[in-house]
Motif scaffolding. Structure first.
Motif, PDB file in Angstrom:
ATOM      1  N   ASN A 277      44.743  42.604  45.768  1.00  0.00           N
ATOM      2  CA  ASN A 277      44.966  41.434  46.624  1.00  0.00           C
ATOM      3  C   ASN A 277      44.278  41.655  47.968  1.00  0.00           C
ATOM      4  O   ASN A 277      44.290  42.775  48.511  1.00  0.00           O
ATOM      5  N   HIS A 278      43.674  40.600  48.477  1.00  0.00           N
ATOM      6  CA  HIS A 278      43.033  40.697  49.781  1.00  0.00           C
ATOM      7  C   HIS A 278      43.365  39.466  50.603  1.00  0.00           C
ATOM      8  O   HIS A 278      44.106  38.575  50.153  1.00  0.00           O
ATOM      9  N   ASN A 279      42.853  39.392  51.797  1.00  0.00           N
ATOM     10  CA  ASN A 279      43.233  38.320  52.721  1.00  0.00           C
ATOM     11  C   ASN A 279      42.894  36.933  52.190  1.00  0.00           C
ATOM     12  O   ASN A 279      43.547  35.949  52.539  1.00  0.00           O
ATOM     13  N   PHE A 280      41.861  36.840  51.348  1.00  0.00           N
ATOM     14  CA  PHE A 280      41.407  35.528  50.898  1.00  0.00           C
ATOM     15  C   PHE A 280      41.729  35.248  49.428  1.00  0.00           C
ATOM     16  O   PHE A 280      41.364  34.209  48.918  1.00  0.00           O
ATOM     17  N   GLY A 281      42.377  36.186  48.732  1.00  0.00           N
ATOM     18  CA  GLY A 281      42.667  35.950  47.322  1.00  0.00           C
ATOM     19  C   GLY A 281      42.934  37.238  46.578  1.00  0.00           C
ATOM     20  O   GLY A 281      43.612  38.144  47.091  1.00  0.00           O
ATOM     21  N   SER A 282      42.380  37.366  45.370  1.00  0.00           N
ATOM     22  CA  SER A 282      42.638  38.548  44.551  1.00  0.00           C
ATOM     23  C   SER A 282      41.522  38.734  43.533  1.00  0.00           C
ATOM     24  O   SER A 282      40.778  37.799  43.224  1.00  0.00           O
ATOM     25  N   SER A 290      41.796  47.560  20.908  1.00  0.00           N
ATOM     26  CA  SER A 290      42.528  47.566  19.647  1.00  0.00           C
ATOM     27  C   SER A 290      41.836  48.558  18.730  1.00  0.00           C
ATOM     28  O   SER A 290      40.764  48.271  18.195  1.00  0.00           O
ATOM     29  N   GLU A 291      42.427  49.731  18.577  1.00  0.00           N
ATOM     30  CA  GLU A 291      41.784  50.846  17.894  1.00  0.00           C
ATOM     31  C   GLU A 291      41.270  50.438  16.515  1.00  0.00           C
ATOM     32  O   GLU A 291      41.971  49.817  15.727  1.00  0.00           O
ATOM     33  N   ASN A 292      39.987  50.700  16.280  1.00  0.00           N
ATOM     34  CA  ASN A 292      39.302  50.449  15.016  1.00  0.00           C
ATOM     35  C   ASN A 292      39.021  48.977  14.743  1.00  0.00           C
ATOM     36  O   ASN A 292      38.484  48.646  13.696  1.00  0.00           O
ATOM     37  N   VAL A 293      39.366  48.085  15.689  1.00  0.00           N
ATOM     38  CA  VAL A 293      39.200  46.649  15.416  1.00  0.00           C
ATOM     39  C   VAL A 293      38.261  45.995  16.428  1.00  0.00           C
ATOM     40  O   VAL A 293      37.218  45.456  16.060  1.00  0.00           O
ATOM     41  N   PHE A 294      38.616  46.008  17.721  1.00  0.00           N
ATOM     42  CA  PHE A 294      37.756  45.360  18.718  1.00  0.00           C
ATOM     43  C   PHE A 294      38.097  45.871  20.109  1.00  0.00           C
ATOM     44  O   PHE A 294      39.142  46.510  20.332  1.00  0.00           O
ATOM     45  N   ASN A 295      37.226  45.566  21.052  1.00  0.00           N
ATOM     46  CA  ASN A 295      37.472  45.826  22.471  1.00  0.00           C
ATOM     47  C   ASN A 295      37.103  44.577  23.261  1.00  0.00           C
ATOM     48  O   ASN A 295      36.053  43.965  23.033  1.00  0.00           O
ATOM     49  N   THR A 296      37.969  44.181  24.190  1.00  0.00           N
ATOM     50  CA  THR A 296      37.737  42.995  25.009  1.00  0.00           C
ATOM     51  C   THR A 296      37.948  43.343  26.472  1.00  0.00           C
ATOM     52  O   THR A 296      38.952  43.958  26.838  1.00  0.00           O
ATOM     53  N   VAL A 297      37.002  42.931  27.309  1.00  0.00           N
ATOM     54  CA  VAL A 297      37.094  43.102  28.755  1.00  0.00           C
ATOM     55  C   VAL A 297      37.246  41.725  29.391  1.00  0.00           C
ATOM     56  O   VAL A 297      36.517  40.783  29.037  1.00  0.00           O
ATOM     57  N   PHE A 298      38.195  41.604  30.323  1.00  0.00           N
ATOM     58  CA  PHE A 298      38.457  40.328  30.994  1.00  0.00           C
ATOM     59  C   PHE A 298      38.506  40.574  32.498  1.00  0.00           C
ATOM     60  O   PHE A 298      39.141  41.527  32.964  1.00  0.00           O
ATOM     61  N   SER A 299      37.852  39.700  33.260  1.00  0.00           N
ATOM     62  CA  SER A 299      37.888  39.813  34.721  1.00  0.00           C
ATOM     63  C   SER A 299      38.135  38.440  35.341  1.00  0.00           C
ATOM     64  O   SER A 299      37.796  37.401  34.764  1.00  0.00           O
ATOM     65  N   GLN A 300      38.747  38.463  36.517  1.00  0.00           N
ATOM     66  CA  GLN A 300      39.038  37.210  37.226  1.00  0.00           C
ATOM     67  C   GLN A 300      39.035  37.469  38.724  1.00  0.00           C
ATOM     68  O   GLN A 300      39.597  38.459  39.204  1.00  0.00           O
ATOM     69  N   SER A 301      38.414  36.578  39.464  1.00  0.00           N
ATOM     70  CA  SER A 301      38.379  36.664  40.920  1.00  0.00           C
ATOM     71  C   SER A 301      38.748  35.309  41.503  1.00  0.00           C
ATOM     72  O   SER A 301      38.189  34.283  41.102  1.00  0.00           O
ATOM     73  N   ASP A 302      39.706  35.296  42.432  1.00  0.00           N
ATOM     74  CA  ASP A 302      40.179  34.061  43.056  1.00  0.00           C
ATOM     75  C   ASP A 302      40.075  34.175  44.567  1.00  0.00           C
ATOM     76  O   ASP A 302      40.428  35.213  45.156  1.00  0.00           O
ATOM     77  N   VAL A 303      39.583  33.111  45.190  1.00  0.00           N
ATOM     78  CA  VAL A 303      39.424  33.065  46.641  1.00  0.00           C
ATOM     79  C   VAL A 303      39.995  31.753  47.151  1.00  0.00           C
ATOM     80  O   VAL A 303      39.783  30.694  46.535  1.00  0.00           O
ATOM     81  N   SER A 304      40.719  31.831  48.254  1.00  0.00           N
ATOM     82  CA  SER A 304      41.239  30.632  48.912  1.00  0.00           C
ATOM     83  C   SER A 304      40.767  30.633  50.362  1.00  0.00           C
ATOM     84  O   SER A 304      41.104  31.542  51.135  1.00  0.00           O
ATOM     85  N   ILE A 305      39.960  29.639  50.713  1.00  0.00           N
ATOM     86  CA  ILE A 305      39.366  29.540  52.052  1.00  0.00           C
ATOM     87  C   ILE A 305      40.125  28.490  52.850  1.00  0.00           C
ATOM     88  O   ILE A 305      40.279  27.345  52.403  1.00  0.00           O
ATOM     89  N   VAL A 306      40.588  28.880  54.040  1.00  0.00           N
ATOM     90  CA  VAL A 306      41.415  27.997  54.862  1.00  0.00           C
ATOM     91  C   VAL A 306      40.536  27.090  55.718  1.00  0.00           C
ATOM     92  O   VAL A 306      39.637  27.560  56.430  1.00  0.00           O
ATOM     93  N   PHE A 307      40.794  25.794  55.612  1.00  0.00           N
ATOM     94  CA  PHE A 307      40.179  24.794  56.475  1.00  0.00           C
ATOM     95  C   PHE A 307      41.297  24.037  57.202  1.00  0.00           C
ATOM     96  O   PHE A 307      42.452  24.085  56.777  1.00  0.00           O
TER      97      PHE A 307
END
Length: 498
Positions: A277-282, A290-307
């Motif tokens: 978490n940071h001053n403008f979001g996260s 999943s061993e022997n089946v698959f691998n999945t990577v997920f990323s998310q970035s959120d920003v909230s700018i004050v006006f």
């Protein structure tokens, strides 16, 4: 592999109780006795341990000591309990002569969390469900042969005859907490962007394993090794490898019905996540192995700018997944994911919020290099563009645009949301990219919730309405229409926690 807690106590006794279902009278008696024992156990626990509020894992446990003047029973009575009562009415209206469905479920449960002793505490919970009303949910549609999709998940989709003996031990864990560090072993709730509770029926998903969490200032770390899961719409616990295909829907790229159920080899799930978490979001990053089946990577970035007078909300999501070895089975017809299916997706959000109201436009695009696959038994994906009662999992080559409006006043007991989306899926005949045969569609939903106060504190009433309309309705066969598009889904949920 991590051993599931209480395996012999719970699962082995279930095997004995259900050993001979052909002997209907004996089975009925034993099932009835089992239900009585469960409800009596929950009742006695409630009487012994009191009626204070219980909040597993997220509650701050203060250390308690056992003095010479205090009995073990006195110490246990300092623990916390929660009662939960839920009723759920659901109705699905399909187009024309296709079957309509409805049901009303009622259930109750009890959870207990012990006091903390030198950082250690334990907890457990159980729940039972009864069917009060049903219409058509256990019979195939006469014209298509398709079975019910939504309502049956309020009960046990693997035992259509069971409408009364729907009870399960859910949480059973031992936890250690110290200075922002928490280690949990056993049956527990887990919530992440892809693997989560998906609590939108009578009971949520619960996972068994060992998890680690650490929070310090603006950082949150999570890691887990999971061996078993019990999911919504079932009462049994499954090893991770046997959880593939419990929901028996879809088709494989060979044009055949899914055949990976009971044919996947996997030792379990290893997952890790980090959030800052940071001053403008996260920002957050997750990896699901999943061993022997698959691998999945997920990323998310959120920003909230004050006006002046409002905030501008921006967000981006991305995922990438690849099969491991042969996707769970060397035989492609029995594999969960084919070796060639490396796919990715990107999502975005731009929105405004002012006070209690927010509005956003959201996007999701999934590559046509392969299907986005993540077992529905493990949770519901949380993309910006997601709306209730449909998923993007199972498809590749997808483009979705969604508008969200949310209203959450701080001082009011009412809140609501509205969403509308347009989703372009591959053609239903494209078996390489459309696992469930869902046509392209327009999706509209509205939700209104009210939380009661004063004497009815803890009581919440929710109404959810969903409509999905095929973009080209005249070209969609009824086999791919029923329970997918050209339908309404109506939900009325009452929750009371105390």
């Amino acid at each position: 592999m991590i051993c599931d807690l209480n395996y012999f106590l719970v699962e082995k006794s279930d095997l004995l109780l259900h050993h001979d279902k052909n002997t209907s009278s004996l089975y009925t008696i034993m099932s009835f006795e089992k239900l009585i024992r469960v409800k009596n156990l929950l009742f006695m626990i409630f009487i012994v341990f009191g009626s204070s509020v219980y909040a597993q894992q997220k509650h701050v446990h203060k250390d308690s000591t056992i003095s010479s003047s205090k009995s073990l029973g006195d110490w246990l009575r300092e623990g916390e309990t929660e009662m939960h009562i839920r009723s759920f009415y659901m109705n699905t209206q399909n187009r024309g002569l296709l079957l309509d469905y409805s049901t009303l479920a009622f259930g109750g449960g009890l959870g207990y969390s012990s006091p903390s002793y030198k950082g250690f505490h334990f907890g457990f919970s159980g729940f039972f469900v009864f069917q009060l009303h049903e219409q058509n949910i256990r019979i195939p549609d006469p014209s298509t042969g398709n079975v019910n999709r939504y309502e049956i998940l309020l009960y046990d989709m693997n035992d259509f005859e069971n409408t009364r003996d729907l009870d399960r031990l859910e949480h059973l864990y031992l936890s250690y907490e110290h200075k922002g560090f928490e280690l949990v072993f056993g049956r527990q709730r887990i919530n992440s962007p892809l693997l989560n509770e998906q609590d939108n029926r009578m009971r949520p998903n619960t996972f068994s394993g060992l998890t680690f969490q650490f929070e310090s200032n603006d950082w949150q770390l999570f890691a887990g090794l999971l061996s078993h899961v019990t999911m919504r719409g079932t009462v049994d616990w499954y090893s991770i490898e046997n959880s593939f295909g419990v929901y028996p829907f879809g088709r494989n790229p060979l044009g055949e019905p899914l055949a990976y159920k009971d044919n996947i080899e996997s030792k379990g799930i290893a997952m890790a996540g980090i959030k800052k978490n940071h001053n403008f979001g996260s920002y957050q990053l997750w990896n699901y192995y999943s061993e022997n089946v698959f691998n999945t990577v997920f990323s998310q970035s959120d920003v909230s700018i004050v006006f002046p007078g409002f905030n501008l909300d921006l967000g981006i999501q991305a995922f990438y997944q690849t099969p491991l070895n042969h996707g769970g089975n060397e035989n492609p017809a029995m594999a969960y994911m084919l070796k060639k299916e490396n796919t990715y997706g990107v999502g975005g959000k731009i929105g405004l919020h002012r006070g209690s109201r927010s509005f956003s436009l959201n996007y999701l695009g999934i590559s046509d290099r392969g299907r986005f696959l993540f077992p529905r038994e493990w949770g519901r994906e949380r993309f910006y563009a997601s709306l209730p009662r449909e998923r993007f999992e199972g498809n590749g080559g997808v483009m979705a645009l969604t508008a969200w409006y949310n209203w959450k006043p701080e001082i009011s007991s009412w809140k609501g949301s509205f969403g509308a989306s347009t989703v372009s899926n591959p053609d239903i005949s494209n078996i390489n990219l459309n696992k469930y045969g869902v046509p392209s569609y327009f999706h509209i939903m509205g939700e209104l919730a009210h939380s009661f106060k004063d004497d009815l504190e803890g009581l919440e009433l929710r109404l959810l309405l969903v409509n999905k309309i095929a973009k080209n309705p005249n070209t969609v066969p009824d086999q791919f229409r029923i329970n997918r598009v050209d339908m309404w889904n109506i939900n009325l949920i009452v929750d009371y926690k105390f």
